[in-house]
Design a protein around this motif. Structure first.
Motif, PDB file in Angstrom:
ATOM      1  N   CYS A   4       5.409 -20.911  17.016  1.00 28.94           N
ATOM      2  CA  CYS A   4       5.474 -19.721  17.587  1.00 28.94           C
ATOM      3  C   CYS A   4       3.890 -19.428  17.754  1.00 28.94           C
ATOM      4  CB  CYS A   4       5.906 -18.504  16.340  1.00 28.94           C
ATOM      5  SG  CYS A   4       7.547 -18.854  16.522  1.00 28.94           S
ATOM      6  N   THR A 115      14.868  -8.407  11.426  1.00 28.18           N
ATOM      7  CA  THR A 115      13.666  -9.549  11.788  1.00 28.18           C
ATOM      8  C   THR A 115      12.880  -9.814  10.655  1.00 28.18           C
ATOM      9  OG1 THR A 115      12.414  -7.839  12.417  1.00 28.18           O
ATOM     10  CG2 THR A 115      13.654  -8.869  14.232  1.00 28.18           C
ATOM     11  N   GLN A 247      12.297 -14.701  19.051  1.00 24.98           N
ATOM     12  CA  GLN A 247      11.400 -14.371  20.195  1.00 24.98           C
ATOM     13  C   GLN A 247      12.058 -13.676  21.407  1.00 24.98           C
ATOM     14  OE1 GLN A 247      10.696 -17.142  18.353  1.00 24.98           O
ATOM     15  NE2 GLN A 247       9.344 -15.993  17.053  1.00 24.98           N
ATOM     16  N   PHE A 250      12.983 -10.141  20.560  1.00 28.78           N
ATOM     17  CA  PHE A 250      11.879  -9.334  20.773  1.00 28.78           C
ATOM     18  C   PHE A 250      11.958  -8.867  22.293  1.00 28.78           C
ATOM     19  CE2 PHE A 250      10.387 -10.298  16.526  1.00 28.78           C
ATOM     20  CZ  PHE A 250      10.706  -8.991  15.881  1.00 28.78           C
ATOM     21  N   ILE A 271       6.210  -3.416  18.902  1.00 28.15           N
ATOM     22  CA  ILE A 271       6.449  -4.936  19.051  1.00 28.15           C
ATOM     23  C   ILE A 271       5.298  -5.459  19.473  1.00 28.15           C
ATOM     24  CG2 ILE A 271       7.886  -6.699  20.180  1.00 28.15           C
ATOM     25  CD1 ILE A 271      10.197  -5.062  20.254  1.00 28.15           C
ATOM     26  N   ARG A 275       3.691  -7.851  16.706  1.00 25.10           N
ATOM     27  CA  ARG A 275       3.877  -9.483  16.893  1.00 25.10           C
ATOM     28  C   ARG A 275       2.603 -10.071  17.333  1.00 25.10           C
ATOM     29  NH1 ARG A 275       7.985  -9.949  13.666  1.00 25.10           N
ATOM     30  NH2 ARG A 275       7.731 -12.092  14.216  1.00 25.10           N
ATOM     31  N   TYR A 278       1.483 -13.046  15.512  1.00 20.38           N
ATOM     32  CA  TYR A 278       2.667 -14.018  15.116  1.00 20.38           C
ATOM     33  C   TYR A 278       2.919 -14.793  16.223  1.00 20.38           C
ATOM     34  CZ  TYR A 278       2.709 -11.043  10.788  1.00 20.38           C
ATOM     35  OH  TYR A 278       2.304 -10.541   9.544  1.00 20.38           O
ATOM     36  N   ASP A 279       3.663 -13.969  17.144  1.00 19.66           N
ATOM     37  CA  ASP A 279       4.461 -14.737  18.292  1.00 19.66           C
ATOM     38  C   ASP A 279       4.313 -14.227  19.319  1.00 19.66           C
ATOM     39  OD1 ASP A 279       6.056 -12.831  17.416  1.00 19.66           O
ATOM     40  OD2 ASP A 279       7.762 -13.931  16.539  1.00 19.66           O
ATOM     41  N   LEU A 280       3.450 -13.404  19.751  1.00 22.48           N
ATOM     42  CA  LEU A 280       3.675 -12.377  21.011  1.00 22.48           C
ATOM     43  C   LEU A 280       3.451 -13.469  22.364  1.00 22.48           C
ATOM     44  CD1 LEU A 280       4.026  -9.971  22.455  1.00 22.48           C
ATOM     45  CD2 LEU A 280       1.742  -9.424  22.218  1.00 22.48           C
TER      46      LEU A 280
END
Length: 316
Positions: A4, A115, A247, A250, A271, A275, A278-280
């Motif tokens: 991620c 989540t 992911q 989201f 979001i 995020r 983290y993992d956008l």
């Protein structure tokens, strides 16, 4: 889970004094230099933003949040204020907001709780009490009912298996239990569904869903669609989607926030801001793969002004 990538990382040449002077200047005089504020805050990680807040107060004896509140407005203001909260504080404010007043915004509860990792849950409980002087579990119990309450309460125990071990025998056993609890009988035994979805690790669940499909000839999401309804269905669908690919879950939420008439800006803010560290970046990839349009292009079409510029800057 997996590989991620974030969009926002700690800024290497971080100079807190230069930042607070630039923000001070952006808010001084006639009109506000929103772009200057975006350039700084969208390129600093959450921890650096906390340092900026503290340094601003120490130097100018003003709360940065109050200064920006008086200068900014609308969704742009909402998003900037979200960025100035530590992520967990922002999350517990959103949880409280979802339960305050008449009615409950179950979508927000589902998105945040379904989540969350075990350590997220523990932090939520602690911070919820610090910020609101209330008990998160008690509030959720008071605000939900029936199977939804049982499921969310189970998730709030924060004791999901978080290993990467797959036990094939258990997967077969669980798949059989799910089948017998749902399609295989008249009525649906929700407690079985809830227990399995709330306690097994994600890889274990993926193995279970595969066997379920072989067993019943039905994809697990179709079975949930047919067997449940309302908020409980939303919870189950979220848990299954998160177990398969968080992911992508989201990305779907973002797409839904922009689909049809009107835009759900609160979800976009939640979001994209939460995020980003983290993992956008990975969510952006999933969005493009799923919808054939980039997340940034979707935001360009859907949002406007400083709010649009800020979200695009966080997305990088």
């Amino acid at each position: 889970m997996g590989n991620c990538q974030p969009t926002v990382v700690p800024y290497e040449d971080f100079d807190v004094l230069a930042d607070i002077k630039a923000i001070r200047k952006a808010c001084k005089g006639f009109g506000t230099d929103e772009q200057a504020i975006i350039d700084i805050l969208a390129n600093r990680c959450s921890f650096q933003r906390q340092e900026i807040k503290q340094a601003y107060f120490d130097k100018y004896d003003d709360e940065l949040v109050d200064v920006l509140k008086s200068e900014l407005s609308g969704n742009f203001e909402k998003a900037i204020l979200a960025m100035l909260d530590p992520p967990v504080i922002y999350a517990v404010k959103e949880l409280r907001k979802a339960m305050k007043g008449a009615g409950t915004d179950e979508d927000v509860l589902v998105e945040i709780l379904c989540t969350a990792t075990n350590s997220d849950i523990a932090l939520f409980k602690e911070c919820y009490f610090q910020v609101h002087e209330r008990d998160l579990e008690a509030d959720i119990e008071g605000d939900t009912s029936g199977d939804v309450r049982n499921l969310l309460t189970a998730l709030l125990q924060g004791n999901r298996d978080e290993s990467y071990d797959v036990d094939e025998d258990l997967a077969e056993q669980d798949a059989t239990s799910l089948f017998e609890a749902g399609e295989g009988r008249f009525g649906t035994d929700e407690s079985t569904f809830s227990y399995i979805l709330a306690s097994r690790n994600y890889l274990q669940l993926q193995a279970t869903f595969k066997i379920y499909e072989q067993l019943s000839g039905t994809e697990i999401l179709d079975a949930i669609e047919n067997e449940t309804s309302g908020t409980l269905k939303k919870c189950y669908v979220a848990l299954v989607r998160v177990a398969k690919n968080p992911q992508l879950y989201f990305a779907r939420r973002l797409n839904k926030a922009m689909k049809g008439a009107g835009t759900d800006e609160d979800t976009l803010i939640r979001i994209i801001v939460c995020r980003s560290e983290y993992d956008l970046e990975t969510i952006k990839e999933m969005y493009l793969e799923k919808y054939d349009v980039s997340l940034k292009d979707a935001l360009r079409d859907e949002c406007s002004g400083d709010f649009k510029r800020l979200l695009l800057a966080i997305c990088h």
